[in-house]
Design a protein around this motif. Structure first.
Motif, mmCIF file in Angstrom:
data_model
loop_
_atom_site.group_PDB
_atom_site.id
_atom_site.type_symbol
_atom_site.label_atom_id
_atom_site.label_comp_id
_atom_site.label_asym_id
_atom_site.label_seq_id
_atom_site.Cartn_x
_atom_site.Cartn_y
_atom_site.Cartn_z
ATOM 1 N N LEU A 6 -9.376 1.366 2.786
ATOM 2 C CA LEU A 6 -9.000 1.780 1.437
ATOM 3 C C LEU A 6 -10.226 1.870 0.531
ATOM 4 C CD1 LEU A 6 -5.738 -0.328 0.978
ATOM 5 C CD2 LEU A 6 -5.880 2.154 1.145
ATOM 6 N N ASN A 14 -11.274 7.664 7.425
ATOM 7 C CA ASN A 14 -10.748 6.407 6.888
ATOM 8 C C ASN A 14 -10.032 5.574 7.947
ATOM 9 O OD1 ASN A 14 -11.721 7.212 4.380
ATOM 10 N ND2 ASN A 14 -9.805 8.198 3.824
ATOM 11 N N PHE A 31 -11.428 5.333 -1.297
ATOM 12 C CA PHE A 31 -11.566 5.497 -2.742
ATOM 13 C C PHE A 31 -13.020 5.717 -3.147
ATOM 14 C CE2 PHE A 31 -7.284 3.962 -2.658
ATOM 15 C CZ PHE A 31 -6.699 4.512 -3.792
ATOM 16 N N ILE A 87 -4.868 10.387 -4.209
ATOM 17 C CA ILE A 87 -4.581 8.984 -3.904
ATOM 18 C C ILE A 87 -3.588 8.898 -2.757
ATOM 19 C CG2 ILE A 87 -3.392 6.939 -4.787
ATOM 20 C CD1 ILE A 87 -4.741 7.517 -7.501
ATOM 21 N N ASN A 104 4.200 7.358 8.673
ATOM 22 C CA ASN A 104 4.725 7.379 7.314
ATOM 23 C C ASN A 104 6.207 7.020 7.324
ATOM 24 O OD1 ASN A 104 6.016 8.828 4.857
ATOM 25 N ND2 ASN A 104 3.841 8.732 4.385
ATOM 26 N N VAL A 127 -4.689 7.165 0.974
ATOM 27 C CA VAL A 127 -4.033 5.970 1.483
ATOM 28 C C VAL A 127 -3.475 6.204 2.887
ATOM 29 C CG1 VAL A 127 -2.048 4.439 1.120
ATOM 30 C CG2 VAL A 127 -3.533 5.027 -0.794
ATOM 31 N N GLN A 150 1.259 4.159 -2.898
ATOM 32 C CA GLN A 150 1.039 5.547 -2.515
ATOM 33 C C GLN A 150 2.180 6.445 -2.995
ATOM 34 O OE1 GLN A 150 1.684 6.179 1.662
ATOM 35 N NE2 GLN A 150 0.135 7.762 1.818
ATOM 36 N N SER A 199 -0.951 10.794 10.328
ATOM 37 C CA SER A 199 -0.642 9.937 9.177
ATOM 38 C C SER A 199 0.685 10.334 8.539
ATOM 39 C CB SER A 199 -1.772 10.010 8.143
ATOM 40 O OG SER A 199 -1.832 11.286 7.547
ATOM 41 N N THR A 227 0.835 -1.203 0.000
ATOM 42 C CA THR A 227 0.000 0.000 0.000
ATOM 43 C C THR A 227 0.869 1.251 0.000
ATOM 44 O OG1 THR A 227 -1.728 -1.169 1.221
ATOM 45 C CG2 THR A 227 -1.832 1.233 1.211
ATOM 46 N N SER A 250 -8.679 11.687 6.660
ATOM 47 C CA SER A 250 -7.807 10.781 7.419
ATOM 48 C C SER A 250 -8.531 10.225 8.634
ATOM 49 C CB SER A 250 -6.531 11.507 7.853
ATOM 50 O OG SER A 250 -5.666 11.687 6.765
ATOM 51 N N LEU A 254 -3.641 3.540 6.452
ATOM 52 C CA LEU A 254 -2.391 3.067 7.045
ATOM 53 C C LEU A 254 -2.276 3.507 8.505
ATOM 54 C CD1 LEU A 254 0.231 3.556 4.173
ATOM 55 C CD2 LEU A 254 -0.629 1.404 5.111
#
Length: 643
Positions: free
Chosen positions: A459, A529, A463, A425, A269, A429, A147, A264, A143, A526, A433
């Motif tokens: 995800l 999701n 989307f 995108i 990250n 993502v 990204q 995130s 993933t 964020s 995560l």
């Protein structure tokens, strides 16, 4: 390079914009010094002969360069163009995003960094195998690679495109030059070169933005005049306490939705985690987060002040017809060329500032992609790779991803309106995560089935909402904001991204039903999701058999409830751990068997942690940095902390 365009409302007056020798010298100097730093670290020290030195700077960095590198990675070229454009069009409300930086950096400092650092990881996704299993780790890694690959070419191509449109600076000369310089110093100098070039590029970015603000303010008549003009035209925003999540920007969406965006970026990250892990000690890693906080506020202020100065300037020097047709990112460059025209060196300084943002972001992408590919997709499946060969593979991976970046830049040139989709995108993502890491750290009952299902659900939700928003706004473009003559970038499909703030440029019209759902503020993406991942992951875990506390590695868990209810008697706080052992009382916890043979190169196998003097008995590391236990695979540094 010459560029001509009408200036200041009188289309018959044409000003010739010259990008002179001094400007070229400054721009070339940026590239030469960046490449020189890479060559220096390729030929000095350990000469990047080990994986740990190439990918983690030998875990030797102090907090100041790490902090500036974190800042530079976040501050991309798109942020330099996007934030002033946001303020110019919608006013100062976006400035409240700074409120989210406090928790957005405090939580990583005291939750994520201690866990990652003490596990002596190289890739953040190794955590997912320690907590769950290999499947979750591979899913997270794939993933992340998707990204970053989508994002790399766009972040290289977009500023070059904007610059070309305004100054006629050759598009592909800019793209290829920046791309090859970035590949050179990342591949030769490793993470240490990336971090130190980020430090240098951070000061270039500061200098370029300050030059524009100072000169623009003088031409308008002072900062008091700038603020007065903005206030008279309703650009100075108050605190909007509207709780509606479908409002594009409110205090709640910026100050609290922004926290999840920051988590995130700075919490999970790989590009940022890799910098924490390169720190000499855990304390140095935590300090880097604290130093980033005021620096981030300064960066946000510079972007917002640039937007206010630009607005005030164009109230007194009305836009030319060509400028009225420009997109918002091009507007910032027009403004720069207007106010810096006739000042040799300053246009070149801003161009260097712009491309410093690209260099810092892209080099971080190369390094992080090489790290996760090597540690998550090659080492676990190729036994006994010699250290020299593993280092060579890591360098080839960085080179390969650099070439992919150039290829993606070419693809981006043919994407047209899909450029915004590529940015989005990346942002979509990031939330899922974050969710899968939070599921593992805060919920001991979550199992691997729940983690994979939650990630897929997050995800899918990201989307669904993102693509639905994009298609809805393409079919029915909303009206322009009052007083604006700049074409819109449709929809709130754009989300905040690692190192980048490309803000949505429209206020969506009121809709109902599913169309209203598609207009969820991008600042809540964020949060929405990641929450989806956690809720679905917990439900699936409970249905498929939750993990028992004694089966969970205690070093992968952050005990939230015992910390929140610290005033309760110990026996009740123990119950809130749900059977997970307290690492302060457990010095014998071992890695899962699947990792015992695979992590021999992460950290120091059966050896001393970085900075521990020879002859030490491995019982204790630097005061305040916790205790170390050797468990056969590698060394862990453990210490209880609390927010």
């Amino acid at each position: 390079m010459n560029s001509t365009f009408p200036r200041g409302g009188n289309s018959s007056v044409v000003v010739e914009m010259k990008f002179g020798v001094t400007d070229y010298v400054i721009f070339v100097l940026l590239l030469v010094l960046s490449a020189g730093i890479g060559l220096f670290y390729a030929l000095s020290g350990g000469k990047q002969r080990t994986v740990q030195e190439f990918l983690l700077a030998n875990r030797s960095m102090t907090f100041l360069p790490v902090a500036f590198s974190l800042l530079a990675t976040f501050q991309s070229a798109v942020a330099i163009l996007g934030v002033p454009a946001e303020i110019y069009r919608f006013g100062t409300e976006y400035w409240f995003l700074g409120c989210s930086y406090f928790l957005g950096l405090l939580i990583p400092a005291h939750v994520f960094i201690p866990i990652f650092y003490r596990l002596r990881l190289t890739s953040a996704y190794e955590y997912l195998e320690l907590r769950f299993n290999k499947v979750v780790r591979v899913c997270g890694t794939v993933t992340f690679i998707f990204q970053m690959v989508i994002y790399m070419g766009v972040v290289l191509y977009a500023p070059a495109l904007a610059l070309n449109a305004v100054t006629h600076f050759d598009l592909w000369v800019g793209v290829l030059t920046v791309g090859f310089v970035c590949i050179l110093y990342t591949t030769l100098g490793g993470l240490k070169a990336v971090i130190w070039t980020d430090v240098f590029q951070t000061f270039v970015m500061f200098a370029g933005q300050v030059a524009v603000i100072v000169v623009g303010t003088i031409k308008v008549g002072g900062m008091g005049r700038v603020w007065q003009v903005a206030a008279d035209h309703g650009k100075v925003s108050g605190i909007d306490l509207n709780p509606d999540p479908y409002e594009r920007h409110t205090f709640w969406s910026l100050a609290f939705g922004g926290v999840f965006m920051m988590l995130s970026l700075f919490g999970v990250n790989q590009a940022q985690v890799q910098r924490y892990l390169s720190s000499r000690t855990e304390r140095q890693a935590v300090l880097s987060c604290y130093v980033v906080f005021p620096c981030q506020q300064i960066v946000l202020c510079l972007g917002c002040l640039t937007g206010l100065v630009m607005f005030a300037y164009y109230q007194e020097h009305p836009l030319a017809e060509e400028q009225k047709k420009a997109s918002s990112d091009q507007m910032v460059l027009y403004f720069v060329m207007d106010v810096l025209n006739g000042m040799p060196g300053l246009p070149g300084l801003f161009v260097a500032c712009l491309f410093s943002g690209s260099l810092s972001t892209i080099s971080s992408a190369f390094s992080s992609l090489a790290a996760v590919t090597m540690e998550d997709l090659i080492r676990p499946y190729v036994a006994n790779i010699p250290e020299r060969r593993a280092t060579l593979y890591s360098k080839l991976l960085a080179l390969g991803y650099g070439l992919i970046c150039l290829g993606m830049a070419y693809v981006s040139s043919m994407m047209g309106s899909v450029l915004q989709a590529a940015f989005s995108i990346f942002g979509m993502v990031g939330g899922p995560l974050l969710g899968v890491f939070c599921l593992g750290m805060f919920f001991p009952c979550a199992n691997s089935v729940g983690a994979v299902t939650g990630l897929v659900a997050g995800l899918a939700m990201a989307f669904w909402v993102g693509i639905g928003s994009f298609l809805t706004n393409v079919q029915a473009p909303p009206p322009l904001p009052n007083g604006s003559s700049i074409p819109s970038l449709n929809g709130n499909f754009t989300t905040a991204v690692m190192t980048t703030l490309l803000t949505s440029a429209t206020t969506p019209e009121r809709r109902t039903g599913l169309k209203k759902f598609y207009n969820l503020s991008y600042m809540w993406y964020s949060a929405h999701n990641s929450t989806t991942v956690i809720v679905v992951g917990l439900l699936v875990s409970l249905l498929t058999g939750p993990m028992h506390g004694d089966a969970v590695n205690p070093r992968t868990i952050f005990p939230v409830l015992p910390r929140l209810f610290c005033c309760l008697p110990p026996k009740y706080r123990d119950k809130l751990r749900f059977g997970v052992r307290d690492v302060a009382e457990d010095g014998s916890g071992s890695d899962p068997a699947s990792l015992a043979m695979e992590k021999t190169s992460n950290g120091l196998p059966n050896g001393l942690p970085e900075g521990l003097p020879p002859g030490s008995d491995m019982d204790e590391v630097e005061a305040g940095e916790g205790f170390a236990w050797a468990d056969g695979a590698h060394t862990y540094c453990l210490r209880e902390t609390a927010l």
